[in-house]
Structure formats: C-alpha cells, structure tokens
Design an enzyme around this catalytic site. Structure first.
Site: not given
Lengths: 47, 533
Positions: B79, B108, B144, B171-172, B255, B257, B259, B270, B304-305, B330, B333, B452
């Site tokens: 998932h 293009d 994951w 690809s990314s 991390h 990722e 963002y 925006s 922090h993870h 943040t 924003k 979890r």
C-alpha cells in the site's frame, strides 16, 4: 542583463541558446546523480 | 547527444502522428505524457486504495477475520510503495508535464524523448512490483522502509522488488532532470525566475530534492541486494556492518521524500487560493524563500525517524530542534495563504474547497509532526498509530487533496469542458468527512498505545478501529464519485472558456480550452502583472 538579451534575440538564436543550456544542464545533473549514488555506497563502504 | 523540444516538435506534426496505442507509446508531447502520468496515477490510487481497504476491513474488529497476518503485512508494505511511488509522485509529475511548459511559455519539456521513457518505465516497474504478490513466499512484507535484517528475509520476490524500486528511481530522476532543464532553459523571454508561478517554483525545488535523494535510495537498496546475494556486509552486524546505518541512509532519502510529496502541493494551493480569493498571493517572495528553506532543512532532520535507535543525546537534541525549525517556513506559508484569503471576494468552487481543506487539515498533520519531533515524547509515540495518523493527515488531506484540487482547477483547460460542480462538491464533502472519520481516531489509538503494522489488537482499541474503518470505506467509495466526474468531464459537458475562473492569472489561461497539442511554438510576450498573479 541576460534577461534583457533574450528579449531582443531572434527566435532562432533563442532556440540555439536554449539547446546549449539544456545540454549543459543535462550533463551537470547526470553527473550529480552518479556522484550521489556512488558517493553514498562509497561512504557506507568506508565504515 | 540530447534531443531538445524544438528539434522534436516537427516530428509529431498531426499529419504524421501514429494513431491508437502506438500514439501513446511513442508520444513526446508534454500534454499527452502528462495525461498518461495522471491516468497511471489514478489507476495506482485505486490499486493502493483497495489494499488500504483490505487493511481496514481486517482491522474493523479485533481478531483475525479476513486475511492471514503475513498477507496483511504484504498489504501494509505494498500500500505504501504503491501510493508513494505509484500514485502521489506520478500525479505531481503528470501535473508538472501538463502545466510547467504552459506556465513558462515553453513549447514542450526540454527533453521530450526522455520524458516518454521516464513515463513508460513506470508501468513495467509496477507490474513487476505487484507481480511479487504471486511469487513463492509472497511480496515484500517488512514495511516500505525495507529495514534489514527483516527485509532480507523476503523470499523469491526480493530481487524483483529491488529492481522495481530502481526503475521507479530512474523514472523519477529522469523526470526531475527534465523539469530542471525545462525551467532553467526554456522560459519565455521576460519570464524571470521571480515572475514564475509558485507551482513552477515549488516543482523546481522538488526536482532538486529528487536529484539529491533518489540516488541515495538506489544506493541503499543496491547495498541490500549485495548483502543478500553477493556476500557483502554493509548492514550485517555479523560481518562488521551495521543495520542502523541502513536506517540513516534510508531516512536521508526518506525525509526529503516527504517534502517531494508536499512541496508541489504547496505550489498548487498557492495557485488556487489567489484565484478564488480574487487577490494576488500574499508574500510571493517569502513563499519562494520558505519553500527553499523547507527543502534545505529536509536534509538535516532525518534522525527524528529513529530517535529510539539509541543515538547520543547531542544527536537527539540536534534532530529535535532542526525538525522544529521547519515549523517556521511552514508557518510562513500557512500565514500567507490565510492573508491571501483575508478580505478576499471568496467563492467556494470545488478546487477552492479542496484547497481550503488542505490548509486546515495539513496544518493538523503539521502539529502532530511537532509533537513527534519532541524526542522524549517520541519514545512513547514511536511505531504507534499516532505516527500513522500524522503522516496520513499530511499525505491524504495534504498531498492527495491538493492533487484533487488541481484536477478540478485545470480539468476545463485539459478537456475543454466544465466538470459537474454539484458532483464535485458532493465528492469534496464525502472525502472531507470520510478522511477525518478515518484518520482522526487513529491519534487516540496511538496515544493509547496501539502499535502500527499489526493485523490484530487488544479489545480496548475496538471502538476507534471500527470508526476508522467506517471512515475508510466512506472515503474509498467517495473516490468513485471523483472517477465519475472526471470521466463525465472528458466525455462532454458545458464548453469551457479559455479562462473559466474569473480570478485566474497566468499564461496557461491565455490558451484556448482544451489547450491545443502544440502551444507557445513562438515564445509569448510576458505581461509582468499577469505573470504570477
């Protein structure tokens, strides 16, 4: 200044300039990607 | 030798373009590739969503009802992989493909053939990834994050998963190179960096994040592969390696990722809020600097993870304070979005409803993130449902809502038809109610100590789990309304004018609806007052 220069360029000159820029950007970014990939494996191997 | 947009353009003149499937296989047009990405992303959203519903169906009641625990673990792992790499990221790349050239006045993307390749890798990567569910020993089931040594216990599927992740990464990275090359080189004369629409800015910064961290993920999974099959011991303590080192490398990717999945969302919101508030965006420059600050900080907070792995106190304090620092840009924003709405002539069409819900609900995810950033408190929250609630608030009413807002906002430009506003609003309200019923109770479950990634739980968690599962099915089913609205809009409807939103600004609205296949073959004149609204 660079911005002003593009305003007065012919379409052909503008496209040629863009093509050169794209190639330069592509080269730099591919090298960056390789550096990050191999660099991190190398760093991990140093431990 | 690279092939650039203007060299390719004559090659897909309508008279010579292949038709049918071959057209989509060989297209180098940014709008068609954008459509391919968006369709692929929607498909993966439903695949990943089905997995989520299997998870929530199992958790509806305590005890084991529907699936085997090992299959449950495969579902949680898949998932996440499908939603992150298959749904959210390709949706933003699809939006980038459609919108960036139109917003900066380019004909293009800068590298159209590479653009085609970066899309067509994705279906193969995900077919490979999903096929592992049918292999001996099943698909990946260790989460994951692929932490060793657990992930190394995956059966025959392991090398296929690693190859699939490498393909997604390639690809990314190709997509990111294309975005950077396009924005830096193909802007129309007069479209200076500080006149670019915020969506373009946020994507430029996101693309740099991708360039920096996707190779790091690739390196980490390459090392997992060599540890399993080639006798290395990068992460094997018995051979002199360190499993915790994997976590450091993984989260150095992981991390930023987060963002990568939220900065383009900031860009979308925006664009939408000023349109429906009928006011220019408040603090454009501060938005750009805040985005860049968030991107920079995202590289120095990975620890922090992993507060509970046993790092030195100085490390815990550094990662704690650095994480809290992210609240500052943040906050800038969120303040700017509210200041844009302040005393605006607001109307609440579907894109605006999703955008306003984004601001409110993403902020809830931000606040729970601040709670998790407090190292001593995190020892309690680590690996509980509180974490699940936090990141789903950031990603679902955050990233996913922004993608839906963007779809409703630009659908008239893409299809030439207005979508059904009534159905759009129904979709919004079902989604907004569903998502809160689904994820809000998970905060309480986490604070009460429910771990979890488990298929069964103690009886005291039954009530909130039942509510959460009901919310999941409400949210999941309401996405069928979204699917119907999109199909209906593609098939027909009230013709859309070039600028269907009164308050919209930007080059894309100067084009007719639907946008022709080829646009801005000749660079447009930039009106500075129109540039970013």
């Amino acid at each position: 200044m660079a911005e002003m220069a593009t305003m007065t360029m012919s379409d052909d000159d503008l496209r040629a300039r863009q093509r050169r820029g794209v190639r330069r950007t592509l080269l730099v970014l591919v090298l960056l990607v390789l550096a990050f990939y191999l660099g991190f494996i190398w760093l991990a191997a140093q431990r | 030798m690279s092939t650039t947009a203007d060299q390719i353009a004559p090659a897909h003149d309508e008279h010579h373009a292949p038709r049918g499937l071959l057209r989509w296989l060989t297209t180098t047009n940014h709008k068609e590739i954008g459509t391919l990405y968006l369709v692929f992303s929607l498909t993966m959203f439903f695949v990943g969503g089905t997995m989520a519903l299997i998870i929530r169906a199992e958790l509806f009641q305590p005890g084991l009802q529907i699936v085997e625990p090992y299959f449950f673990n495969q579902m949680t792992t898949m998932h996440a992989l499908v939603m992150i790499f298959g749904a959210v990221m390709p949706a933003f790349v699809g939006l980038a493909n459609w919108l960036i050239p139109m917003m900066i006045g380019a004909p293009d993307m800068a590298l159209p053939r590479m653009n085609n390749w970066s899309f067509w890798i994705m279906p193969f990567a995900f077919t490979l990834l999903l096929s592992t569910l049918f292999m001996d020993g099943g698909g990946p089931a260790g989460g994951w994050t692929l932490y060793p040594p657990l992930s190394l216990q995956t059966g025959a599927a392991f090398p296929f998963v690693i190859l699939a992740i490498h393909m997604m990464g390639v690809s990314s990275v190709m997509g990111a190179i294309n975005v950077i090359a396009t924005i830096l080189n193909l802007r129309a004369p007069g479209m200076t960096l500080m006149r670019m629409p915020l969506f373009v800015w946020t994507w430029l910064i996101t693309a740099y994040l991708l360039i920096a961290v996707m190779p790091v993920l690739a390196g980490a999974v390459t090392m997992l592969l060599t540890d399993k099959y080639f006798g290395t011991s990068f992460f094997n303590a018995a051979g002199g390696g360190d499993p915790v080192m994997f976590q450091h490398i993984f989260w150095f990717f992981g991390h930023p990722e987060v963002y990568i999945m939220i900065l383009p969302a900031f860009g979308i919101v925006s664009q939408i809020i000023p349109t429906f508030a009928r006011k220019p965006l408040f603090g454009y420059a501060s938005m750009v600097y805040a985005t860049a600050s968030i991107a920079f900080l995202s590289f120095i907070v990975w620890g922090h993870h992993m507060f509970t792995v046993g790092m030195p106190l100085a490390g815990e304090l550094f990662f704690m304070y650095a994480t809290m620092l992210i609240a500052v840009p943040t906050g800038v924003k969120v303040f700017n979005w509210m200041a844009t709405m302040w005393r605006g002539s607001m109307t609440f069409e579907t894109p605006m409803l999703f955008a306003v819900a984004f601001v409110v609900l993403f902020t809830i995810g931000g606040f729970s993130g601040l709670m998790l950033a407090i190292a001593p408190a995190d020892f309690q929250y680590q690996d509980t449902y509180f974490v699940v609630a936090h990141f789903h608030y950031v990603l679902v009413p955050g990233a996913v809502f922004s993608i839906m807002a963007a779809t409703y906002y630009w659908l008239p430009k893409w299809t030439g038809h207005m979508y059904d506003e009534k159905l759009g609003r129904l979709h919004f309200w079902c989604s907004a109610i569903g998502v809160n019923v689904l994820f809000f109770p998970q905060h309480f479950l986490g604070l009460a100590g429910m771990p979890r990634r488990i298929p069964d739980y103690a009886l005291q968690f039954a009530g909130f789990n039942m509510i959460s599962s009901i919310g999941a099915f409400l949210f999941g089913l309401s996405q069928l309304i979204f699917l119907w609205v999109v199909i209906k809009c593609i098939r027909g409807g009230e013709p859309a004018p070039a600028k269907p939103w009164e308050g919209a600004h930007g080059l894309e609205w100067t084009l007719p609806s639907p946008a022709p296949l080829h646009t801005f073959q000749t660079p447009p004149q930039i009106d500075p007052s129109e540039a970013h609204g």
